[in-house]
Design a protein around this motif. Structure first.
Motif, short mmCIF file in Angstrom:
data_model
loop_
_atom_site.label_atom_id
_atom_site.label_comp_id
_atom_site.label_asym_id
_atom_site.label_seq_id
_atom_site.Cartn_x
_atom_site.Cartn_y
_atom_site.Cartn_z
N ILE A 16 13.11 -3.40 -1.93
CA ILE A 16 12.60 -2.80 -0.70
C ILE A 16 12.34 -1.31 -0.88
N VAL A 17 13.25 -0.61 -1.55
CA VAL A 17 13.07 0.83 -1.76
C VAL A 17 11.80 1.09 -2.57
N THR A 18 11.58 0.29 -3.61
CA THR A 18 10.36 0.44 -4.42
C THR A 18 9.13 0.15 -3.59
N TRP A 19 9.21 -0.90 -2.77
CA TRP A 19 8.08 -1.26 -1.88
C TRP A 19 7.76 -0.14 -0.92
N LEU A 20 8.78 0.46 -0.33
CA LEU A 20 8.58 1.57 0.60
C LEU A 20 7.94 2.76 -0.10
N ARG A 21 8.47 3.12 -1.26
CA ARG A 21 7.95 4.28 -2.00
C ARG A 21 6.49 4.06 -2.42
N ASP A 22 6.19 2.86 -2.91
CA ASP A 22 4.83 2.56 -3.34
C ASP A 22 3.86 2.60 -2.16
N TYR A 23 4.29 2.03 -1.04
CA TYR A 23 3.42 2.00 0.14
C TYR A 23 3.12 3.42 0.63
N ALA A 24 4.14 4.24 0.72
CA ALA A 24 3.97 5.62 1.18
C ALA A 24 3.10 6.42 0.22
N VAL A 29 1.25 9.73 2.38
CA VAL A 29 2.05 10.34 3.46
C VAL A 29 3.29 10.98 2.85
N ASN A 30 4.01 11.72 3.67
CA ASN A 30 5.17 12.46 3.17
C ASN A 30 6.47 11.65 3.21
N GLY A 31 6.48 10.58 3.99
CA GLY A 31 7.71 9.80 4.09
C GLY A 31 7.76 8.96 5.33
N PHE A 32 8.92 8.89 5.97
CA PHE A 32 9.16 7.91 7.03
C PHE A 32 9.87 8.55 8.22
N VAL A 33 9.60 7.99 9.40
CA VAL A 33 10.35 8.35 10.59
C VAL A 33 10.98 7.07 11.14
N VAL A 34 12.27 7.14 11.48
CA VAL A 34 13.01 5.97 11.93
C VAL A 34 13.76 6.30 13.21
N THR A 142 8.53 3.57 10.90
CA THR A 142 9.14 2.46 10.16
C THR A 142 9.90 1.53 11.10
N GLY A 143 9.51 0.27 11.10
CA GLY A 143 10.12 -0.71 11.98
C GLY A 143 11.52 -1.09 11.53
N GLY A 160 6.44 -1.45 21.75
CA GLY A 160 7.61 -0.57 21.89
C GLY A 160 8.21 -0.47 20.50
N ASP A 161 9.39 -1.10 20.29
CA ASP A 161 9.95 -1.14 18.94
C ASP A 161 9.14 -2.07 18.04
N GLY A 162 8.21 -2.82 18.63
CA GLY A 162 7.31 -3.64 17.82
C GLY A 162 6.08 -2.88 17.36
N GLY A 163 5.90 -1.63 17.84
CA GLY A 163 4.76 -0.81 17.44
C GLY A 163 5.13 0.07 16.27
N VAL A 164 4.82 -0.38 15.06
CA VAL A 164 5.23 0.33 13.84
C VAL A 164 4.12 0.27 12.80
N ASP A 165 4.29 1.07 11.73
CA ASP A 165 3.34 1.07 10.62
C ASP A 165 3.71 0.08 9.53
N LEU A 166 4.99 -0.15 9.35
CA LEU A 166 5.45 -1.08 8.32
C LEU A 166 6.86 -1.55 8.67
N SER A 167 7.23 -2.74 8.15
CA SER A 167 8.50 -3.37 8.52
C SER A 167 9.27 -3.80 7.27
N PRO A 168 10.15 -2.95 6.77
CA PRO A 168 10.83 -3.25 5.50
C PRO A 168 11.88 -4.34 5.55
N ILE A 169 12.46 -4.64 6.72
CA ILE A 169 13.52 -5.65 6.75
C ILE A 169 13.12 -6.89 7.56
N ALA A 170 11.84 -7.02 7.86
CA ALA A 170 11.40 -8.12 8.73
C ALA A 170 11.40 -9.48 8.04
N ASP A 171 11.68 -9.53 6.74
CA ASP A 171 11.82 -10.82 6.06
C ASP A 171 13.28 -11.12 5.77
N LEU A 172 14.18 -10.35 6.39
CA LEU A 172 15.61 -10.57 6.22
C LEU A 172 16.23 -11.07 7.51
#
Length: 268
Positions: A16-24, A29-34, A142-143, A160-172
């Motif tokens: 997941i960390v690799t996926w996030l870094r590659d996507y960003a 972009v500079n990173g993520f907001v959570v 980040t969702g 709302g919380d469903g409005g995001v750019d990417l979802s790193p844990i949505a397959d867990l």
């Protein structure tokens, strides 16, 4: 019906960390907001983002928030900042914005609909805030939704919380998220807290709202396709299956693409 995760937590974490870094990186972009809620999903998500080495902005957005949730969120953020130099945080108190909004719109005589709609309004105000911060800092929203919430019972707010750019844990599944949380050393106060969406400013739990625990809903989601082959279901099994099927059907509008009216070529 207690669920135990079978994921390889170390490997999943790295993936997941690799996926996030590659996507960003590809998105330039500079990173993520959570958004930090004081719950396990946002704690795990923000920790995954922090491990990328990219800027990770953790945002608290209280709206008449329960003090226990606020304290858990702050404990997590302080721990994360000590562990990762790329983590920053800010608090945007949206209580006055929420109250102004309530005064500006018509109320409803149906208390149940009013309370639910105002709960969803809180989530949508938070989404707007996260996108504002993402815009000025060059970050991705980040969702924090997991699989059983997002694709099982649709337990989130549309846009709302469903409005995001990417979802790193949505397959867990939720059990997988807890397994990762233990691996990532998320504060114990979060690990033992009953999951709650925090949309109503009280202590109501997700289980109280849904009518079933996440362990039960995971069981139903995994077994629904082969249920005809399962015999000797207990009354509670049957009840949980009905809860899952009802919520899944009612919330398909969240899980499916927005319907588009396709005009026949002959009419164009």
């Amino acid at each position: 019906m207690t669920k135990k995760s079978k994921i390889e937590v170390g490997e999943v974490n790295t993936y997941i960390v690799t996926w996030l870094r590659d996507y960003a990186t590809k998105a330039k972009v500079n990173g993520f907001v959570v958004g930090i809620s004081g719950g396990v999903d946002s704690a795990v998500t923000s920790t995954l983002c922090a491990q990328t080495g990219l800027k990770t902005l953790c945002v608290e957005m209280p709206i008449h928030q329960n003090a226990k949730q606020v304290n858990r969120g702050r404990e997590h953020i302080e721990q994360l900042k000590k562990r990762f130099s790329n983590v920053q945080n800010c608090e945007v108190d949206l209580t006055s914005v929420f109250e102004t909004f309530k005064e500006s719109v018509r109320s409803s005589e149906d208390e149940n609909k009013l309370n639910l709609t105002l709960g969803n309004t809180r989530a949508r105000l938070r989404m707007t805030t996260l996108y504002y911060l993402a815009g000025i800092h060059g970050l991705l929203v980040t969702g924090t939704g997991n699989k059983v919430e997002d694709f099982g019972v649709g337990f989130y707010t549309k846009y709302g919380d469903g409005g995001v750019d990417l979802s790193p844990i949505a397959d867990l599944m939720k059990s997988d998220v807890f397994a990762l949380a233990h691996y990532l050393k998320v504060p114990n106060s979060i690990l033992i807290a009953a999951p709650t969406d925090g949309l109503f400013g009280d202590d109501r739990t997700d289980e109280e709202q849904l009518g079933a625990s996440y362990d039960e809903l995971e069981w139903a989601m995994n077994e629904i396709e082969k249920i005809k082959q399962i015999k000797d279901l207990t009354n509670r099994n049957k009840e949980v299956l009905e809860i899952f099927k009802r919520l899944n059907l009612a919330n398909q509008h969240k899980m499916q693409p927005i319907p588009v009216c396709i005009i026949p070529i002959k009419l164009k």
